[in-house]
Design a protein around this motif. Structure first.
Motif, short mmCIF file in Angstrom:
data_model
loop_
_atom_site.label_atom_id
_atom_site.label_comp_id
_atom_site.label_asym_id
_atom_site.label_seq_id
_atom_site.Cartn_x
_atom_site.Cartn_y
_atom_site.Cartn_z
N ALA A 13 0.92 -1.23 0.01
CA ALA A 13 0.05 0.01 0.04
C ALA A 13 0.84 1.16 0.13
O ALA A 13 0.58 2.32 -0.70
N LEU A 14 1.90 1.27 0.84
CA LEU A 14 2.82 2.67 0.93
C LEU A 14 3.64 2.53 -0.47
O LEU A 14 3.76 3.70 -0.97
N GLY A 15 4.04 1.46 -0.92
CA GLY A 15 4.59 1.24 -2.24
C GLY A 15 3.87 2.12 -3.46
O GLY A 15 4.34 2.91 -4.43
N ARG A 16 2.44 1.79 -3.55
CA ARG A 16 1.74 2.14 -4.52
C ARG A 16 1.55 3.62 -4.36
O ARG A 16 1.67 4.54 -5.34
N GLU A 179 15.99 7.80 -5.72
CA GLU A 179 16.44 7.20 -4.65
C GLU A 179 16.92 5.58 -5.02
O GLU A 179 16.63 5.26 -6.20
N PRO A 180 17.84 4.81 -4.53
CA PRO A 180 18.25 3.76 -4.74
C PRO A 180 16.86 2.88 -4.90
O PRO A 180 16.26 2.93 -3.75
N GLY A 181 16.89 1.72 -5.70
CA GLY A 181 15.77 1.10 -5.85
C GLY A 181 14.53 1.70 -6.62
O GLY A 181 13.58 0.98 -7.00
N VAL A 182 14.66 2.93 -7.17
CA VAL A 182 13.99 3.58 -8.15
C VAL A 182 14.35 3.83 -9.57
O VAL A 182 15.41 4.44 -9.60
N ILE A 279 13.61 -0.17 -0.95
CA ILE A 279 12.86 1.25 -0.45
C ILE A 279 12.29 1.00 0.79
O ILE A 279 12.70 1.77 1.79
N ILE A 280 11.30 -0.23 0.97
CA ILE A 280 10.59 -0.35 2.20
C ILE A 280 11.00 -1.70 2.73
O ILE A 280 10.35 -2.54 2.59
#
Length: 349
Positions: A13-16, A179-182, A279-280
């Motif tokens: 949910a946070l990722g979306r 950011e890293p991962g994006v 990221i998370i």
């Protein structure tokens, strides 16, 4: 297991939410430099002086006026460069930010049968206004994001005029910096990759390539079902510019969260690919897990203490008395501290 399930659901949910904001941010960030250049290039393509020169290229006065207009726009363009192709002759005029070609702006002549010049004839055949094309010009030895605008009037097309953005600068300023991962990229309506942090992944000369020869985002996706889902999502976004879609896909063998938005002004899609594990990370929730564990331990300790005092200790006293009577000792005194079931049982005994 339950905690991991809940955390994964929260992470998704946070990722979306993060993906939607990232896509909107990247779209706004990318539009600023590109739209400004497109607007200037469109204005240049509507210049009467340029049209008059294109219709009468050999006229010295027309040429002088046309070059003066090009030079004024060169100073306004972000890249500091311009190009101009006259349709009748195929002559290609160019100058860069350093004014390197002052007095010798005519660089070469395009040929319909030369593959490197195919971009011009493909752009001309498409018609419309301004189009974008990532290409390497062998004659000039430069790689740019070219903005090609048709120079035309009611009698037809007189040429193509525009500017370019240095590809490396565009990628460093717009595509990179996340950011890293994006990872951020731009694709056209066919999925061909037009901008990517990895230059090797970019599909150069998209205008002149066959569909099966293009480097597309679909080649990075693992399954056919996900490819079809992405195509449907792209078609839906094209009908509603301004909206954002997010979906989970396996890209290059890894589960990634993909955010998409259609950038109507340039006819491209802004794609943001996020690796949620980077990221998370689950480690971010470790303090929460420790808090839950400590709470459980404290709760168990409290319940154990109450259970021992209310249930276990009275039963233990009763058991001791029974054992004593079994051995013939009737000197017992069971204190009754409560009026519940165990208290009544002790009193009756």
């Amino acid at each position: 297991i339950a905690f991991d399930y809940v955390i994964r659901d929260v992470t998704n949910a946070l990722g979306r939410s993060a993906a939607e904001k990232q896509v909107l941010n990247d779209r706004a960030r990318s539009l600023v430099p590109i739209v400004k250049e497109i607007t200037l290039a469109e204005r240049l393509s509507n210049s009467p002086a340029m049209l008059a020169w294109a219709r009468d290229e050999a006229n010295p006065k027309r040429k002088q006026q046309g070059l003066a207009v090009l030079e004024s726009y060169r100073k306004a363009f972000r890249d500091g460069s311009y190009f101009f192709v006259v349709d009748k002759s195929g002559n290609y005029y160019f100058n860069d930010h350093a004014n390197k070609y002052a007095g010798k702006q005519l660089r070469y002549t395009l040929k319909p049968d030369d593959p490197k010049d195919g971009w011009y004839y493909s752009t001309k055949a498409k018609g419309g206004g301004c189009t974008l094309n990532v290409d390497f010009d062998r004659e000039l030895n430069v790689t740019k994001l070219w903005i090609n605008c048709l120079l035309k009037d009611e009698t037809g097309i007189a040429g193509i005029i525009g500017t370019g953005l240095d590809l490396s600068s565009f990628i460093n300023g717009v595509v990179k910096g996340n950011e890293p991962g994006v990872a951020n990229m731009f694709i056209d309506k066919d999925g061909a990759i037009q901008a990517h942090p990895n230059l090797d992944a970019i599909d150069f000369r998209t205008l002149t390539k066959q569909p099966d020869a293009k480097k597309t985002i679909f080649s990075l996706i693992s399954t056919e079902d996900e490819r079809q889902t992405l195509k449907k999502t792209m078609a839906s976004l094209a009908q509603s510019p301004g909206s954002v879609s997010t979906l989970f896909m396996n890209i290059e063998g890894q589960r990634q969260l993909v955010g998409l938005a259609y950038v109507k002004e340039i006819g491209w899609y802004n794609v943001t690919v996020m690796d949620l594990d980077k990221i998370i990370s689950s480690s971010h929730f470790l303090p929460l897990a420790l808090l839950v564990l400590v709470s459980i331990v404290i709760t168990v300790a409290i319940i154990g203490g109450v259970l021992n005092r209310v249930v276990l200790a009275p039963i233990a006293k009763l058991d001791t008395s029974v054992q004593a009577m079994k051995e013939g000792d009737y000197r017992i005194d069971i204190k009754v501290d409560s009026n519940d079931e165990i208290g009544r049982l002790a009193a009756n005994f």
